[in-house]
Write a protein that holds these residues in place. Structure first.
Motif, short mmCIF file in Angstrom:
data_model
loop_
_atom_site.label_atom_id
_atom_site.label_comp_id
_atom_site.label_asym_id
_atom_site.label_seq_id
_atom_site.Cartn_x
_atom_site.Cartn_y
_atom_site.Cartn_z
N PHE A 42 0.82 -1.21 0.00
CA PHE A 42 0.00 0.00 0.00
C PHE A 42 0.86 1.26 0.00
N TYR A 46 0.83 5.33 -1.76
CA TYR A 46 1.13 6.63 -1.14
C TYR A 46 2.23 7.35 -1.94
N THR A 125 6.80 -6.13 9.14
CA THR A 125 5.90 -5.18 9.82
C THR A 125 5.14 -5.88 10.93
N GLY A 150 -2.67 -8.01 3.00
CA GLY A 150 -1.32 -8.58 3.05
C GLY A 150 -0.80 -8.65 4.47
N VAL A 151 -0.73 -7.51 5.14
CA VAL A 151 -0.31 -7.49 6.54
C VAL A 151 -1.31 -8.30 7.37
N SER A 171 -14.17 -6.00 4.99
CA SER A 171 -15.29 -5.34 4.31
C SER A 171 -16.33 -6.30 3.74
N LYS A 175 -14.03 -11.99 2.61
CA LYS A 175 -12.80 -11.67 3.34
C LYS A 175 -12.88 -12.18 4.77
N TYR A 190 -17.30 -5.03 8.81
CA TYR A 190 -17.63 -3.70 9.33
C TYR A 190 -18.63 -2.96 8.45
N SER A 214 -4.67 0.14 10.43
CA SER A 214 -3.95 0.55 9.22
C SER A 214 -4.87 1.25 8.24
N PHE A 236 -0.84 2.38 12.17
CA PHE A 236 0.36 2.08 11.35
C PHE A 236 0.12 2.18 9.86
N PRO A 262 4.06 3.80 14.35
CA PRO A 262 5.35 3.22 13.98
C PRO A 262 5.53 3.06 12.47
N LEU A 264 8.06 0.73 9.87
CA LEU A 264 9.00 -0.40 9.90
C LEU A 264 10.45 0.06 9.80
N ARG A 313 -9.86 -2.38 -3.16
CA ARG A 313 -10.07 -3.45 -2.16
C ARG A 313 -10.33 -4.80 -2.80
P1 NDP Z 1 -3.75 -4.48 2.24
O1 NDP Z 1 -3.58 -5.73 1.49
O2 NDP Z 1 -4.13 -4.58 3.68
O3 NDP Z 1 -4.79 -3.57 1.46
C1 NDP Z 1 -5.41 -2.51 2.09
C2 NDP Z 1 -6.75 -2.91 2.70
O4 NDP Z 1 -7.24 -1.83 3.49
C3 NDP Z 1 -7.86 -3.16 1.69
O5 NDP Z 1 -7.86 -4.46 1.14
C4 NDP Z 1 -9.10 -2.89 2.51
O6 NDP Z 1 -9.52 -4.06 3.21
C5 NDP Z 1 -8.63 -1.87 3.55
N1 NDP Z 1 -9.19 -0.54 3.30
C6 NDP Z 1 -9.99 0.13 4.15
N2 NDP Z 1 -10.33 1.30 3.64
C7 NDP Z 1 -9.78 1.38 2.42
C8 NDP Z 1 -9.83 2.35 1.39
N3 NDP Z 1 -10.52 3.51 1.54
N4 NDP Z 1 -9.16 2.11 0.24
C9 NDP Z 1 -8.47 0.97 0.08
N5 NDP Z 1 -8.40 0.01 1.03
C10 NDP Z 1 -9.04 0.20 2.19
O7 NDP Z 1 -2.41 -3.61 2.12
P2 NDP Z 1 -0.97 -3.90 2.77
O8 NDP Z 1 -0.98 -5.22 3.43
O9 NDP Z 1 0.06 -3.58 1.76
O10 NDP Z 1 -0.88 -2.77 3.87
C11 NDP Z 1 -1.82 -2.73 4.93
C12 NDP Z 1 -1.62 -1.45 5.70
O11 NDP Z 1 -0.44 -1.54 6.47
C13 NDP Z 1 -1.52 -0.19 4.84
O12 NDP Z 1 -2.23 0.86 5.49
C14 NDP Z 1 -0.05 0.09 4.85
O13 NDP Z 1 0.25 1.45 4.67
C15 NDP Z 1 0.31 -0.38 6.26
N6 NDP Z 1 1.74 -0.70 6.40
C16 NDP Z 1 2.44 0.03 7.30
C17 NDP Z 1 3.77 -0.23 7.51
C18 NDP Z 1 4.49 0.54 8.54
O14 NDP Z 1 5.73 0.43 8.63
N7 NDP Z 1 3.85 1.36 9.32
C19 NDP Z 1 4.49 -1.24 6.72
C20 NDP Z 1 3.63 -2.02 5.83
C21 NDP Z 1 2.30 -1.72 5.67
P3 NDP Z 1 -11.09 -4.28 3.47
O15 NDP Z 1 -11.70 -4.49 2.12
O16 NDP Z 1 -11.20 -5.45 4.36
O17 NDP Z 1 -11.57 -2.99 4.13
#
Ligand code: NDP
Length: 324
Positions: A42, A46, A125, A150-151, A171, A175, A190, A214, A236, A262, A264, A313
């Motif tokens: 993700f 960004y 992470t 993923g996380v 969502s 899932k 949710y 997240s 995070f 935090p 990573l 998503r």
């Molecule tokens: P994911 O595979 O978790 O994808 C993001 C998920 O977030 C979506 O599948 C969705 O799940 C949910 N989501 C909720 N609202 C939204 C929205 N408005 N738009 C899109 N997705 C949304 O991604 P990653 O595993 O790559 O990353 C997960 C999170 O962890 C991210 O926020 C990432 O920035 C963060 N992260 C932080 C790190 C750190 O060091 N702090 C390091 C790695 C990742 P659903 O359909 O169930 O709502």
């Protein structure tokens, strides 16, 4: 010439353009890496969107695996032919790249390139979250948002293996089933259920010592409502957008809460920290605590499609970009 995905201007997925690039020879402390698999994360969104600004043009991507092709001056412990992976240095969406040798992790024989590209960032992470940020103990009950991501899928499995009770917000029903199959004891859809009310119900009103959020803007304040007095809010990520500014008094109102945000890269900043975290992850895979689910594969040249799927998503588990 090798190809890479370039971003010339921050914006939507259409800004990801497949182009030939000059890679060059590795400088001091660098290696030239031929990549075999690249992780989609993700944070790539960004970077691409400009939420985390980058000097342009730039090559996005912070995770990959492959084979060392060439070693620059002053590099110790690596030679051409070594299999390595990384999570961190930007420039990953490329067939070949230069990268600082001290950010590379040698891959053990029992970890494939695809596994490494699919899990190094997300898995380290999780290691950070449940070992350093909140040292998880058997019997803890936790909430993780995006539990089928993923996380999320790595976290559900690992936390459950350590004896925690895992509540996961997702969502959709599909899932929810996937999260359940990966150790999430109580998936909450949710979009249909109020996750705060469900947490209160599932914990007999006690609420939680820690929440891992997240999603960011859409869930932040309600995640605080899931916490016990003096609980820890771990913010995070921000998949729904950045958290709105707020006064610290809010944490007092909600029960003298703690908040941490935090990243990573601050937890694997030294060579020792990086090696410890990677080894902890490899060990979790080796011992069966964590199975890395590659939910989707896209060709690297189709990175724009991968971004569309992630942002809408439509991905589950980890996603990799393949190098054809
Ligand atoms: P994911 O595979 O978790 O994808 C993001 C998920 O977030 C979506 O599948 C969705 O799940 C949910 N989501 C909720 N609202 C939204 C929205 N408005 N738009 C899109 N997705 C949304 O991604 P990653 O595993 O790559 O990353 C997960 C999170 O962890 C991210 O926020 C990432 O920035 C963060 N992260 C932080 C790190 C750190 O060091 N702090 C390091 C790695 C990742 P659903 O359909 O169930 O709502």
């Amino acid at each position: 010439m090798p190809h890479a995905i370039l971003v010339r201007q921050a914006g939507g997925p259409e800004q990801l353009s497949w182009e030939e690039v000059e890679v060059g020879d590795p400088g001091p402390g660098q290696v030239r890496l031929r990549q075999t698999a690249i992780g989609l994360n993700f944070i790539d969104v960004y970077h691409r969107s400009g939420l985390y600004p980058q000097p342009s043009p730039f090559i996005p991507g912070v995770e990959g695996a492959g084979v060392v092709e060439q070693v620059g001056p002053d590099v110790e412990g690596l030679k051409p032919g070594d299999r390595v992976g990384y999570a961190g240095p930007i420039g990953g969406y490329a067939e070949e790249r230069l990268i600082a040798a001290d950010r590379l992790v040698k891959l053990p024989d029992d970890i494939s390139d695809e596994q490494a590209a699919a899990m190094l960032l997300q898995g380290m992470t999780v290691d950070m979250l449940i070992r350093s940020v909140w040292p998880l103990h058997a019997g803890d009950t936790i909430l993780i948002h995006a539990a089928a991501g993923g996380v999320g899928l790595i976290m559900c499995q690992w936390a459950a293996a350590l004896g925690a009770t895992v509540i996961g917000a997702v969502s959709s029903d599909e899932k929810a089933e996937l999260a359940r199959a990966h150790g999430c004891h109580h998936p909450i859809v949710y979009s249909k259920q109020d996750f705060v009310a469900e947490v209160v119900h599932l914990t007999d009103g006690k609420k939680l010592p820690v929440v891992f959020d997240s999603v960011g803007r859409d869930t932040f304040v309600r995640s605080l409502d899931c916490l016990q007095k003096r609980g820890l809010m771990v913010s995070f990520g921000q998949a729904s957008g950045p958290v709105e500014p707020f006064a610290p008094g809010l944490l007092a109102q909600k029960g003298s809460l703690y908040l941490t945000r935090p990243t990573l890269f601050d937890y694997v900043a030294t060579r020792e920290e990086l090696d410890r975290s990677a080894e902890s992850l490899f060990d979790a895979v080796r011992t069966g605590k964590v199975k890395v689910d590659i939910g989707q594969r896209f060709s690297l040249s189709e990175a724009a499609e991968a971004h569309r799927a992630l942002e809408s998503r439509n991905t589950v588990g980890s996603t990799i970009l393949t190098v054809d």
